[in-house]
Write an enzyme that holds these catalytic residues in place. Structure first.
Site, PDB file in Angstrom:
ATOM      1  CB  CYS A 120      30.063  31.788 -30.986  1.00 19.14           C
ATOM      2  SG  CYS A 120      28.617  32.609 -30.298  1.00 19.14           S
ATOM      3  CB  CYS A 171      26.626  23.949  -8.606  1.00 19.90           C
ATOM      4  SG  CYS A 171      28.255  24.130  -9.349  1.00 19.90           S
TER       5      CYS A 171
END
Length: 315
Positions: A120, A171
């Site tokens: 990244c 969740c």
């Protein structure tokens, strides 16, 4: 071995723009989805913006959905230096240029095959040399190393066409697992989106004060699974009539939401929602939000692929 380049801080300030200096020499991170190379897909070579060292080939670039240029493998491992980073309390692995020591970004283990790595990288740390410029002498093109050959053999020169989708359905652990099992979904990342706080932590989001939803951003291959199919899968994973909750989990972070990327996705999701609303399938109206995809902040590493890391099988 990369040739070492040493300059004083004042020399770097003269060479680099203010943004590049802050990122490359002070270790800061540019804002997601705003970097020059986040949505950039020309063929060529990405080099260090400070010294020109070859870092990544365009064949290894892919859309991870996190808002920064993402790569699966470097041109040569020796051109990078990786070191533990505890600046956000949790452990991450920082990536630096081996030649000049510039901060590039971080590497994670949530990437696609064949490496499963996710480099990244900040756009500000990169410069780009197009293949046609290299051929004409406008820039030096690094020869393909073992890493490039391995990547090309596994994925082909250009790779499949991909798109990004973002969903929130309670969740994010289980939602990520279920969406990740769909054929055509190439990668998933859990994170926080739709709120007002920049760079929130899990604890921040759980306070129910940031406005963020626990969400899953995925990269998929539309030739194998359409966005409409993903939307229909999304509605099959949870109860979209519940407001700010899913089962025992309560709070705005557990809301049902589709964060669309572009008008085409918006129209597709709206069509499916209208069909479901008129179908009589649910006793209550849909509570699912349909909103544009804002900044997405990846969750801490221990939340990524949580079910897989803990051997949980979900049906």
């Amino acid at each position: 071995m990369a040739k070492k380049i040493k300059k004083t801080d004042s020399e770097w300030k003269k060479i680099l723009s203010p943004e590049r200096y802050q990122v490359m020499r002070q270790g800061q991170t540019e804002r997601p989805f705003e970097g020059e190379y986040n949505d950039f897909w020309e063929a060529g070579l990405y080099v260090c913006a400070g010294c020109g060292a070859p870092l990544f080939r365009s064949e290894s670039k892919y859309d991870h959905g996190t808002g920064w240029p993402s790569f699966t493998i470097p041109v040569d491992d020796k051109n990078l230096v990786c070191k533990d980073d505890f600046s956000l309390i949790m452990k991450r692995v920082e990536v630096r240029c081996a030649a000049c020591g510039a901060h590039l970004g971080h590497v994670f283990d949530d990437g696609p095959e064949p490496t499963f790595l996710h480099y990244c990288i900040n756009s500000a740390s990169l410069a780009f040399v197009a293949d046609d410029r290299a051929a004409e002498g406008g820039g030096e093109k690094a020869p393909a190393g073992p890493a490039d050959k391995k990547r090309s053999a596994a994925a082909g020169k250009d790779g499949p066409e991909t798109e990004t989708a973002t969903f929130a359905a309670g969740c994010f652990w289980g939602v990520e697992y279920k969406l990740g099992q769909i054929p055509g979904v190439l990668s998933t990342v859990v994170g926080y989106t739709g709120g007002k706080t920049a760079d929130p932590t899990y604890e921040d989001v759980c306070s129910d004060q940031t406005g963020h939803a626990e969400a899953v951003r995925l990269t998929f291959e539309p030739a194998k699974v359409s966005y409409e199919e993903l939307v229909r899968h999304f509605f099959s994973l949870h109860d979209p009539t519940q407001v700010n909750r899913q089962g025992p989990d309560r709070g705005t972070q557990y809301r049902s939401a589709i964060f669309y990327h572009g008008e085409k996705q918006k129209k597709t999701a709206a069509k499916v929602m209208a069909e479901l609303g008129a179908s009589g399938r649910f006793n209550e109206p849909l509570a699912t939000e349909l909103v544009p995809a804002p900044a997405f902040y990846p969750a801490e590493d221990h939340h990524q692929k949580y079910f897989e890391k803990h051997g949980i099988v979900c049906h």
